[in-house]
Write an enzyme that holds these catalytic residues in place. Structure first.
Site, PDB file in Angstrom:
ATOM      1  N   ASN A  11       0.878  -1.175   0.000  1.00 13.44           N
ATOM      2  CA  ASN A  11       0.000   0.000   0.000  1.00 13.44           C
ATOM      3  C   ASN A  11       0.915   1.224   0.000  1.00 13.44           C
ATOM      4  O   ASN A  11       1.516   1.541   1.018  1.00 13.44           O
ATOM      5  CB  ASN A  11      -0.886  -0.064   1.256  1.00 13.44           C
ATOM      6  CG  ASN A  11      -1.703   1.180   1.469  1.00 13.44           C
ATOM      7  OD1 ASN A  11      -1.805   2.031   0.577  1.00 13.44           O
ATOM      8  ND2 ASN A  11      -2.300   1.307   2.648  1.00 13.44           N
ATOM      9  N   TRP A  12       1.005   1.875  -1.155  1.00 18.23           N
ATOM     10  CA  TRP A  12       1.983   2.975  -1.282  1.00 18.23           C
ATOM     11  C   TRP A  12       1.466   4.287  -0.690  1.00 18.23           C
ATOM     12  O   TRP A  12       2.172   5.291  -0.704  1.00 18.23           O
ATOM     13  CB  TRP A  12       2.382   3.149  -2.747  1.00 18.23           C
ATOM     14  CG  TRP A  12       3.110   1.946  -3.300  1.00 18.23           C
ATOM     15  CD1 TRP A  12       3.577   0.876  -2.579  1.00 18.23           C
ATOM     16  CD2 TRP A  12       3.441   1.679  -4.667  1.00 18.23           C
ATOM     17  NE1 TRP A  12       4.180  -0.026  -3.421  1.00 18.23           N
ATOM     18  CE2 TRP A  12       4.116   0.442  -4.700  1.00 18.23           C
ATOM     19  CE3 TRP A  12       3.251   2.374  -5.866  1.00 18.23           C
ATOM     20  CZ2 TRP A  12       4.591  -0.125  -5.891  1.00 18.23           C
ATOM     21  CZ3 TRP A  12       3.720   1.821  -7.053  1.00 18.23           C
ATOM     22  CH2 TRP A  12       4.383   0.588  -7.055  1.00 18.23           C
ATOM     23  N   LYS A  13       0.225   4.277  -0.256  1.00 17.23           N
ATOM     24  CA  LYS A  13      -0.368   5.471   0.379  1.00 17.23           C
ATOM     25  C   LYS A  13      -0.113   6.705  -0.494  1.00 17.23           C
ATOM     26  O   LYS A  13      -0.151   6.576  -1.720  1.00 17.23           O
ATOM     27  CB  LYS A  13       0.180   5.616   1.803  1.00 17.23           C
ATOM     28  CG  LYS A  13      -0.050   4.332   2.612  1.00 17.23           C
ATOM     29  CD  LYS A  13       0.231   4.470   4.079  1.00 17.23           C
ATOM     30  CE  LYS A  13      -0.035   3.143   4.765  1.00 17.23           C
ATOM     31  NZ  LYS A  13       0.169   3.175   6.203  1.00 17.23           N
ATOM     32  N   HIS A  97      -9.553   1.547   5.329  1.00 17.79           N
ATOM     33  CA  HIS A  97      -8.258   1.702   6.020  1.00 17.79           C
ATOM     34  C   HIS A  97      -8.398   2.669   7.196  1.00 17.79           C
ATOM     35  O   HIS A  97      -9.100   3.672   7.107  1.00 17.79           O
ATOM     36  CB  HIS A  97      -7.205   2.219   5.033  1.00 17.79           C
ATOM     37  CG  HIS A  97      -5.808   2.055   5.547  1.00 17.79           C
ATOM     38  ND1 HIS A  97      -5.272   2.903   6.481  1.00 17.79           N
ATOM     39  CD2 HIS A  97      -4.866   1.121   5.289  1.00 17.79           C
ATOM     40  CE1 HIS A  97      -4.035   2.495   6.762  1.00 17.79           C
ATOM     41  NE2 HIS A  97      -3.767   1.419   6.054  1.00 17.79           N
ATOM     42  N   GLU A  99      -6.478   4.868   8.297  1.00 18.41           N
ATOM     43  CA  GLU A  99      -6.083   6.261   8.032  1.00 18.41           C
ATOM     44  C   GLU A  99      -7.238   7.042   7.420  1.00 18.41           C
ATOM     45  O   GLU A  99      -7.397   8.233   7.671  1.00 18.41           O
ATOM     46  CB  GLU A  99      -4.847   6.291   7.114  1.00 18.41           C
ATOM     47  CG  GLU A  99      -3.598   5.883   7.891  1.00 18.41           C
ATOM     48  CD  GLU A  99      -2.435   5.423   7.031  1.00 18.41           C
ATOM     49  OE1 GLU A  99      -2.499   5.540   5.793  1.00 18.41           O
ATOM     50  OE2 GLU A  99      -1.448   4.938   7.619  1.00 18.41           O
ATOM     51  N   GLU A 153      -5.325  -4.895  10.881  1.00 24.30           N
ATOM     52  CA  GLU A 153      -4.201  -4.018  11.187  1.00 24.30           C
ATOM     53  C   GLU A 153      -4.440  -3.338  12.530  1.00 24.30           C
ATOM     54  O   GLU A 153      -5.258  -2.414  12.614  1.00 24.30           O
ATOM     55  CB  GLU A 153      -4.055  -2.929  10.115  1.00 24.30           C
ATOM     56  CG  GLU A 153      -3.885  -3.463   8.726  1.00 24.30           C
ATOM     57  CD  GLU A 153      -3.261  -2.440   7.775  1.00 24.30           C
ATOM     58  OE1 GLU A 153      -2.316  -2.818   7.087  1.00 24.30           O
ATOM     59  OE2 GLU A 153      -3.701  -1.280   7.751  1.00 24.30           O
ATOM     60  N   GLY A 159       2.754   2.077  10.849  1.00 22.99           N
ATOM     61  CA  GLY A 159       3.755   3.122  10.682  1.00 22.99           C
ATOM     62  C   GLY A 159       4.548   3.441  11.935  1.00 22.99           C
ATOM     63  O   GLY A 159       5.285   4.423  11.979  1.00 22.99           O
ATOM     64  N   SER A 199       3.510  -2.294  10.268  1.00 25.04           N
ATOM     65  CA  SER A 199       4.966  -2.406  10.413  1.00 25.04           C
ATOM     66  C   SER A 199       5.517  -3.783  10.028  1.00 25.04           C
ATOM     67  O   SER A 199       6.437  -4.290  10.658  1.00 25.04           O
ATOM     68  CB  SER A 199       5.401  -2.030  11.829  1.00 25.04           C
ATOM     69  OG  SER A 199       5.063  -0.672  12.100  1.00 25.04           O
ATOM     70  N   GLY A 220       2.847  -1.077   4.297  1.00 25.55           N
ATOM     71  CA  GLY A 220       2.950   0.333   3.954  1.00 25.55           C
ATOM     72  C   GLY A 220       4.409   0.710   3.719  1.00 25.55           C
ATOM     73  O   GLY A 220       4.973   0.473   2.656  1.00 25.55           O
ATOM     74  N   GLY A 221       5.032   1.253   4.738  1.00 33.42           N
ATOM     75  CA  GLY A 221       6.394   1.798   4.633  1.00 33.42           C
ATOM     76  C   GLY A 221       7.402   0.885   3.949  1.00 33.42           C
ATOM     77  O   GLY A 221       8.151   1.323   3.061  1.00 33.42           O
TER      78      GLY A 221
END
Ligand code: PGA
Length: 237
Positions: A11-13, A97, A99, A153, A159, A199, A220-221
């Site tokens: 997920n490149w956000k 999600h 976020e 999640e 993150g 993470s 993500g990251g």
């Protein structure tokens, strides 16, 4: 091997222009060798979707969008509909999600409308759950198992560099699967993939993937750099 094909999703956000996203995809195409027994998905930003779809043509890597509206079209400034995402080659859409819930006040009811719209148009959803199977799927008729993927999640793990222990994650996943049995039935619930997110990194993916109810990861990251996402996709059994 599990009846559930592992799904490794990045997920490149809100990262990368179209050109940067294509460069990353080229790295992934070069570096990932194990496609026969796992599904690989990338979710770039909306603006990069057409270029990434083009770069992925002929590759087994699948494309996902990070959000959608529930209507097919209409006066909804700034929104993008499921048929539009299908049109640019999206195979999945991530909905729910945390976020989006936290920063854009998305509610279970909206997630529910999005899930219904995606399933109705024949799309596939990648539903992200904060805690457990909640309102996002309530009232929906259970779709065939290959149309829905659940991602669990824990919010505190996203993150932050903190991950649930593999045992905690397994326990949560087993609990979600029990809830899925009530939603659909045991056969379908045993086929639905439940991903872990928060993470995930090259150094914890092997242990997570060894758990019986962890069927993949939403990253993500650590999906933003080729070598790290390639190592995650190529987790060691
Ligand atoms: P993270 O994000 O891997 O950076 O924690 C996961 C996600 O929010 O999908």
């Amino acid at each position: 091997m599990s009846i559930r094909m592992p799904l490794m999703a990045g997920n490149w956000k809100m990262h990368y222009t179209a050109a940067e996203a294509v460069a990353l995809v080229e790295e992934l195409k070069q570096g990932i060798t194990r496609f026969h027994d796992r599904e690989v998905v990338v979710a770039p930003t909306f603006t990069a979707l057409p270029a990434v779809a083009n770069a992925l043509s002929g590759s087994p890597i699948r494309l996902a969008a990070q959000n959608c509206h529930w209507e097919k079209q209409g006066a909804y400034t700034g929104e993008i509909s499921p048929p539009m995402l299908k049109d640019v080659g999206c195979h999945y859409v991530i909905i729910g999600h945390s976020e989006r819930r936290q920063y854009f006040r998305e509610t279970d009811q909206e997630v529910n409308l999005k899930a219904a719209a995606l399933l109705a148009q024949g799309g596939k959803t990648l539903d992200v759950l904060a805690e457990q199977l909640g309102g996002g799927l309530s009232g929906l008729e259970a779709p065939p198992a290959d149309r829905i993927v659940i991602a669990y999640e824990p919010i505190w793990a996203i993150g932050t560099g903190l991950t649930a222990t593999t045992e905690q994650a397994q326990e949560a996943h087993a609990f979600i699967r029990e809830r899925l049995v009530k939603w659909c039935n045991k056969t379908v619930a045993n086929q639905i993939r439940i991903l872990y997110g928060g993470s995930v990194k090259p150094d914890n993916v092997d242990a997570l993937m060894a758990m019986p109810d962890i069927d993949g990861v939403l990253v993500g990251g650590a999906s933003l750099k080729g070598p790290s996402f390639i190592r995650i996709v190529e987790f060691q059994e």
